[in-house]
Design a protein around this motif. Sequence first.
Motif, short mmCIF file in Angstrom:
data_model
loop_
_atom_site.label_atom_id
_atom_site.label_comp_id
_atom_site.label_asym_id
_atom_site.label_seq_id
_atom_site.Cartn_x
_atom_site.Cartn_y
_atom_site.Cartn_z
N THR A 77 -7.53 0.26 9.97
CA THR A 77 -7.66 1.63 10.49
C THR A 77 -6.93 2.67 9.64
N LYS A 78 -6.15 2.22 8.68
CA LYS A 78 -5.40 3.15 7.81
C LYS A 78 -5.32 2.56 6.40
N ASN A 129 -5.70 -8.11 5.53
CA ASN A 129 -5.04 -6.99 4.87
C ASN A 129 -3.71 -6.60 5.53
N TYR A 189 9.22 -10.25 1.65
CA TYR A 189 7.92 -9.71 1.25
C TYR A 189 7.44 -10.37 -0.05
N THR A 249 -0.68 5.03 -0.03
CA THR A 249 -0.89 5.00 1.42
C THR A 249 0.43 5.43 2.08
N GLN A 293 3.66 3.98 0.89
CA GLN A 293 4.32 4.53 -0.31
C GLN A 293 4.70 5.99 -0.11
N1 LIG Z 1 0.50 0.45 -0.38
C1 LIG Z 1 0.86 -0.32 -1.40
O1 LIG Z 1 1.40 0.15 -2.43
C2 LIG Z 1 0.65 -1.80 -1.35
C3 LIG Z 1 0.82 -2.54 -2.53
C4 LIG Z 1 0.59 -3.91 -2.50
C5 LIG Z 1 0.19 -4.52 -1.32
N2 LIG Z 1 0.05 -3.78 -0.20
C6 LIG Z 1 -0.38 -4.48 1.01
O2 LIG Z 1 -1.52 -3.81 1.54
C7 LIG Z 1 -1.61 -4.04 2.93
C8 LIG Z 1 -1.86 -2.73 3.65
O3 LIG Z 1 -0.90 -1.80 3.25
P1 LIG Z 1 -1.15 -0.23 3.36
O4 LIG Z 1 -0.31 0.38 2.30
O5 LIG Z 1 -2.58 0.09 3.42
O6 LIG Z 1 -0.45 0.08 4.78
P2 LIG Z 1 -0.71 1.26 5.83
O7 LIG Z 1 -1.30 2.45 5.17
O8 LIG Z 1 0.61 1.39 6.51
O9 LIG Z 1 -1.79 0.64 6.85
C9 LIG Z 1 -1.48 -0.48 7.55
C10 LIG Z 1 -2.62 -0.89 8.46
O10 LIG Z 1 -2.27 -2.16 9.03
C11 LIG Z 1 -2.08 -2.03 10.44
N3 LIG Z 1 -0.93 -2.84 10.82
C12 LIG Z 1 0.37 -2.61 10.53
N4 LIG Z 1 1.14 -3.57 11.08
C13 LIG Z 1 0.28 -4.42 11.71
C14 LIG Z 1 0.44 -5.57 12.48
N5 LIG Z 1 1.67 -6.07 12.73
N6 LIG Z 1 -0.65 -6.18 13.01
C15 LIG Z 1 -1.89 -5.68 12.78
N7 LIG Z 1 -2.12 -4.58 12.06
C16 LIG Z 1 -1.05 -3.95 11.54
C17 LIG Z 1 -1.90 -0.55 10.69
O11 LIG Z 1 -2.28 -0.17 12.02
P3 LIG Z 1 -1.21 0.51 13.03
O12 LIG Z 1 -0.55 1.62 12.29
O13 LIG Z 1 -2.01 0.91 14.22
O14 LIG Z 1 -0.24 -0.57 13.39
C18 LIG Z 1 -2.84 0.04 9.64
O15 LIG Z 1 -4.18 -0.05 10.08
C19 LIG Z 1 -0.33 -4.78 3.31
O16 LIG Z 1 -0.58 -6.16 3.36
C20 LIG Z 1 0.61 -4.49 2.14
O17 LIG Z 1 1.56 -5.52 1.95
C21 LIG Z 1 0.26 -2.43 -0.18
#
Ligand SMILES: NC(=O)c1ccc[n+]([C@@H]2O[C@H](COP(=O)([O-])OP(=O)(O)OC[C@H]3O[C@@H](n4cnc5c(N)ncnc54)[C@H](OP(=O)(O)O)[C@@H]3O)[C@@H](O)[C@H]2O)c1
Length: 242
Positions: free
Chosen positions: A11-12, A88, A151, A186, A189
């Motif tokens: 959703t995000k 994800n 992590y 996102t 960050q």
């Molecule tokens: N952003 C980066 O730089 C980066 C880099 C490498 C890897 N990643 C990985 O990418 C993935 C997503 O990151 P993002 O940056 O897109 O994060 P984000 O923008 O914070 O989005 C997170 C999404 O996951 C949901 N979520 C969070 N905690 C959850 C839980 N306990 N159970 C189910 N859903 C949950 C959130 O919904 P709600 O808010 O409703 O809980 C939201 O839909 C993660 O696995 C992260 O480790 C991110």
Amino acid sequence: MEKYALITGGTKGIGKAVAFCLGKAGYNLVLTYASDPNTAEHTREEFQQQLQIKVFVLQADVTDKDSIEKIYTYLQERDLLLNAVVFNAGLTCRDSFEDLSLEDWERVFFANVHFPVFFLQRIVRRINKGGSVVFTGSLMGIQPHSVSLAYGVTKSAVHALVKNLVKFLTPYELRVNAVAPGFVDTEWQKTKPAEIRRNIENKVSLGRFCDPEELAEVYKMLIENSYFNGEVVVVDGGYSYK
Ligand SMILES: NC(=O)c1ccc[n+]([C@@H]2O[C@H](COP(=O)([O-])OP(=O)(O)OC[C@H]3O[C@@H](n4cnc5c(N)ncnc54)[C@H](OP(=O)(O)O)[C@@H]3O)[C@@H](O)[C@H]2O)c1
């Protein structure tokens, strides 16, 4: 025939961008989230207005083992079979090494590693043959400089999981891969202090964060290209080369 993709944390951020990219390609979507139902509903409405597809949103926290049965039942009641599953949703814990508790360590492991394994075990027969599973790994699972020990270690485990799962998913005629993003713009960050963001930009050869939309194309490629299997595709803008 209708195609369905399930995206945890859809959703995000990255998950939402992947969902939109797959929605544009004609996939109906099942998106899970944990704590923000308003954003989830907004995402559902936005996608339904812009794309001619079905969109379902479901609260299912990946730190809670009951979510496995909750999602399974949701799919079963609607008679939904999947073509793609994107693991994800991921967790971190930024406590220092000295302050790290066993409970927090276990929570990060449960969300990032245990949940996908046992969820996949439960729903594997609801994924159509020829289907595809994609994990969100991380550059931090390759270069051990995450501020969070749990992590970095769990994302390494995700990469190992992908390679090991190939053997176990082949009998179901499913492929499994991961995307290992570097730094993606996102909320994850955006909430970092400006100075830390500048330090990150300075270390990336392209001098900027990745847009979730450009990352999403890589997930779609892994889902649709029928010869990718057991691969961890790093998308870091040339982080290692500067
Ligand atoms: N952003 C980066 O730089 C980066 C880099 C490498 C890897 N990643 C990985 O990418 C993935 C997503 O990151 P993002 O940056 O897109 O994060 P984000 O923008 O914070 O989005 C997170 C999404 O996951 C949901 N979520 C969070 N905690 C959850 C839980 N306990 N159970 C189910 N859903 C949950 C959130 O919904 P709600 O808010 O409703 O809980 C939201 O839909 C993660 O696995 C992260 O480790 C991110």
